[in-house]
Design a protein around this motif. Structure first.
Motif, short mmCIF file in Angstrom:
data_model
loop_
_atom_site.label_atom_id
_atom_site.label_comp_id
_atom_site.label_asym_id
_atom_site.label_seq_id
_atom_site.Cartn_x
_atom_site.Cartn_y
_atom_site.Cartn_z
N GLY A 126 -94.00 -12.44 -59.08
CA GLY A 126 -95.12 -12.04 -59.92
C GLY A 126 -95.29 -12.85 -61.19
N TRP A 127 -94.42 -13.84 -61.41
CA TRP A 127 -94.54 -14.72 -62.57
C TRP A 127 -94.38 -16.16 -62.10
CZ3 TRP A 127 -93.09 -9.74 -63.19
CH2 TRP A 127 -93.62 -9.04 -64.28
N PRO A 128 -95.00 -17.13 -62.79
CA PRO A 128 -95.00 -18.49 -62.27
C PRO A 128 -93.76 -19.32 -62.57
CG PRO A 128 -96.38 -18.37 -64.23
CD PRO A 128 -95.92 -16.97 -63.93
N LEU A 129 -92.93 -18.90 -63.52
CA LEU A 129 -91.78 -19.70 -63.92
C LEU A 129 -90.49 -19.14 -63.33
CD1 LEU A 129 -92.63 -20.25 -67.71
CD2 LEU A 129 -93.07 -21.79 -65.80
N ASP A 130 -89.44 -19.96 -63.37
CA ASP A 130 -88.10 -19.52 -63.00
C ASP A 130 -87.11 -20.09 -64.01
OD1 ASP A 130 -87.91 -22.20 -62.34
OD2 ASP A 130 -87.75 -21.88 -60.18
N ALA A 131 -85.83 -19.83 -63.80
CA ALA A 131 -84.81 -20.26 -64.76
C ALA A 131 -84.82 -21.77 -64.96
CB ALA A 131 -83.43 -19.80 -64.29
N ALA A 132 -84.95 -22.52 -63.87
CA ALA A 132 -84.92 -23.98 -63.97
C ALA A 132 -86.07 -24.48 -64.85
CB ALA A 132 -85.00 -24.60 -62.58
N ALA A 133 -87.27 -23.92 -64.65
CA ALA A 133 -88.42 -24.34 -65.46
C ALA A 133 -88.23 -23.97 -66.92
CB ALA A 133 -89.69 -23.69 -64.91
N VAL A 134 -87.69 -22.80 -67.18
CA VAL A 134 -87.46 -22.37 -68.57
C VAL A 134 -86.46 -23.29 -69.25
CG1 VAL A 134 -86.51 -20.52 -70.01
CG2 VAL A 134 -88.06 -19.97 -68.12
N HIS A 135 -85.36 -23.58 -68.58
CA HIS A 135 -84.32 -24.40 -69.19
C HIS A 135 -84.76 -25.85 -69.36
CE1 HIS A 135 -81.10 -21.22 -67.96
NE2 HIS A 135 -81.97 -20.78 -68.85
N ARG A 136 -85.61 -26.34 -68.44
CA ARG A 136 -86.19 -27.67 -68.62
C ARG A 136 -87.08 -27.70 -69.86
NH1 ARG A 136 -87.11 -27.64 -63.04
NH2 ARG A 136 -89.29 -27.07 -63.40
N GLY A 137 -87.85 -26.63 -70.04
CA GLY A 137 -88.72 -26.56 -71.20
C GLY A 137 -87.96 -26.63 -72.50
N PHE A 138 -86.84 -25.95 -72.58
CA PHE A 138 -86.02 -26.00 -73.79
C PHE A 138 -85.36 -27.37 -73.95
CE2 PHE A 138 -86.58 -21.45 -73.93
CZ PHE A 138 -86.47 -21.15 -75.28
N ALA A 139 -84.97 -27.98 -72.84
CA ALA A 139 -84.31 -29.29 -72.91
C ALA A 139 -85.25 -30.36 -73.45
CB ALA A 139 -83.80 -29.69 -71.54
N GLN A 140 -86.56 -30.15 -73.28
CA GLN A 140 -87.55 -31.12 -73.72
C GLN A 140 -88.18 -30.75 -75.06
OE1 GLN A 140 -90.22 -30.95 -70.39
NE2 GLN A 140 -88.75 -31.87 -68.97
N GLY A 141 -87.61 -29.76 -75.74
CA GLY A 141 -88.29 -29.20 -76.90
C GLY A 141 -87.77 -29.60 -78.26
N GLY A 142 -86.99 -30.68 -78.36
CA GLY A 142 -86.53 -31.13 -79.66
C GLY A 142 -85.40 -30.30 -80.25
#
Length: 445
Positions: free
Chosen positions: A400-416
């Motif tokens: 029911g949601w478009p993201l998963d753990a891998a996407a979330v952690h990638r987002g933080f890894a690219q966030g400065g």
């Protein structure tokens, strides 16, 4: 706002609505501003009536368009002496294929879910998940759905499902009225939200052809009682003009109450107090903290406050936030004076001040892709020079949601943020620690 009306009521004349629109300076909706158009409907013909012109315009512009219809409309003539529900289902499927082709859509561009006609509200979570799956990352996507105050239970349920999906994916929501034009009054509408799509002569002609495909609705099934026409000329007049109107809502302004309802329905919705898996996961997270003590800590998505209760022993002062009012209230009861608890919708809302420790546990994938970007930026902006960020998320798909753990952690890894200093991963959970190497414990001390 379910109204009491029938299709054969006199209704509000189209001329009254036309006058009301002329009195207002409505903004425009430009389909070419979006890369994708996702149109959802409760029954076959809703999408044609409410947004057929928009669909035709988008298709002509080359905008990728998909239509999802929740039911096959088999309950349209409940007293028909000539057509059973099965007959109507088959007929309306055929009409939907005909109308979709007229609008310029391929067969692959149309999905039907076969939810029971009249019972859409009982399948709201599943329908929302289907729409989310169809949208994915909703940036530059326009989700077109029935108006949430249209006066028909199925229309309003489909509108709520689409609104929740728009919120979760970051899509823009455009709602089309259907029965509102017949049963409502101009004073009923929040006109400040409405925009118009002018229709070319070609788009109008295509829409007329598509409406005619829904013959079971625009013509009588037979001359017998129970087979009367549902969309008579006075009703159809609302949909044959030179424009279509939509209530437009950006994703960040659309509310999704699913997590709040979950906390209302269940005192411990994730089993964090009873399951060994949850107790073990908290112990792993706490063991991953590189320092024994932090000054000011923040937990984003505190739920009922069980993890926060453990974190208070590792910080001088803890701030815990959650978007669910029920969750925030339960956390406040649990934590008392040991922590500050706030109901906040992140990333739009955010606590003041800086933090030495930020914990984001089991919440990142309940955000839209654009909201996740905002959360990462918020965390980066409030972190002290020696601050630590800890992420903890379930590794399986989140229905029911478009993201998963891998996407979330990638987002933080690219966030400065500070670099990844440590991580733990097993079959079910991944924990990631962002910290400057200087913050890691000295094994000789």
């Amino acid at each position: 706002m379910v109204r009491s009306f029938t299709h054969d009521d006199a209704g509000t004349p189209a001329a009254v609505w036309a006058h009301a629109v002329r009195e207002r300076d409505l903004g425009g909706l430009e389909p070419s501003a979006y890369e994708r158009l996702v149109v959802v409907a409760a029954h076959p013909d809703d999408e044609t009536l409410g947004s057929g012109g928009l669909i035709a315009t988008a298709v002509a512009l080359g905008v990728a368009t998909h239509v999802l219809v929740a039911t096959v409309g088999e309950a349209s003539h409940p007293d028909s002496p000539t057509h059973s529900r099965a007959d109507l289902a088959e007929l309306r499927r055929h009409e939907m294929r005909c109308a979709s082709k007229a609008l310029g859509l391929d067969e692959a561009d149309v999905s039907m879910l076969d939810i029971p006609d009249g019972g859409l509200a009982d399948h709201l979570d599943d329908v929302t998940a289907q729409i989310v799956s169809l949208i994915g990352d909703g940036r530059r996507t326009l989700v077109v759905a029935p108006y949430r105050s249209d006066g028909h239970p199925d229309h309003e349920a489909m509108g709520r499902a689409a609104a929740a999906a728009a919120h979760r994916t970051g899509a823009t929501l455009a709602e089309y009225p259907v029965w509102t034009w017949h049963a409502g009054k101009p004073d009923d509408l929040p006109w400040d939200r409405f925009v118009r799509v002018p229709l070319t002569a070609s788009a109008r002609a295509v829409k007329r052809e598509a409406i005619a495909c829904h013959a079971s609705q625009v013509e009588p099934l037979s001359d017998q009682p129970g087979d009367e026409v549902l969309l008579a000329a006075n009703v159809l007049e609302h949909f044959l003009g030179g424009q279509e109107l939509f209530a437009l809502t950006p994703a960040e302004e659309v509310e999704d109450d699913r997590l709040d309802r979950l906390h209302v329905e269940r005192p411990d919705p994730w089993g964090v107090e009873s399951r060994w898996y949850e107790r073990r996961k908290r112990a792993l997270l706490l063991a991953a903290l590189p320092r024994a003590r932090f000054g000011r800590g923040l937990e984003v998505g505190c739920s009922t406050g069980v993890l926060a209760q453990d974190l208070v022993s590792r910080v001088d002062r803890l701030v815990a936030v959650d978007g669910s009012a029920a969750a925030a209230e339960r956390s406040e009861q649990r934590l008392g004076e040991t922590a500050e608890v706030h109901r906040m919708i992140v990333p739009q809302q955010w606590p003041e001040g800086s933090f030495d420790l930020v914990v984001v546990s089991e919440i990142g994938y309940f955000l839209s892709p654009v909201a996740l970007e905002g959360l990462v930026a918020r965390v980066a902006s409030c972190l002290t020079a020696d601050g630590v960020v800890v992420l903890c998320h379930w590794r399986h798909p989140v229905h029911g949601w478009p993201l998963d753990a891998a996407a979330v952690h990638r987002g933080f890894a690219q966030g400065g943020l500070p670099p990844v200093a440590a991580s733990y991963r097993d079959r079910d959970v991944e924990i990631v620690v962002h910290a400057d190497p200087s913050q890691w414990p000295d094994p000789q001390r």
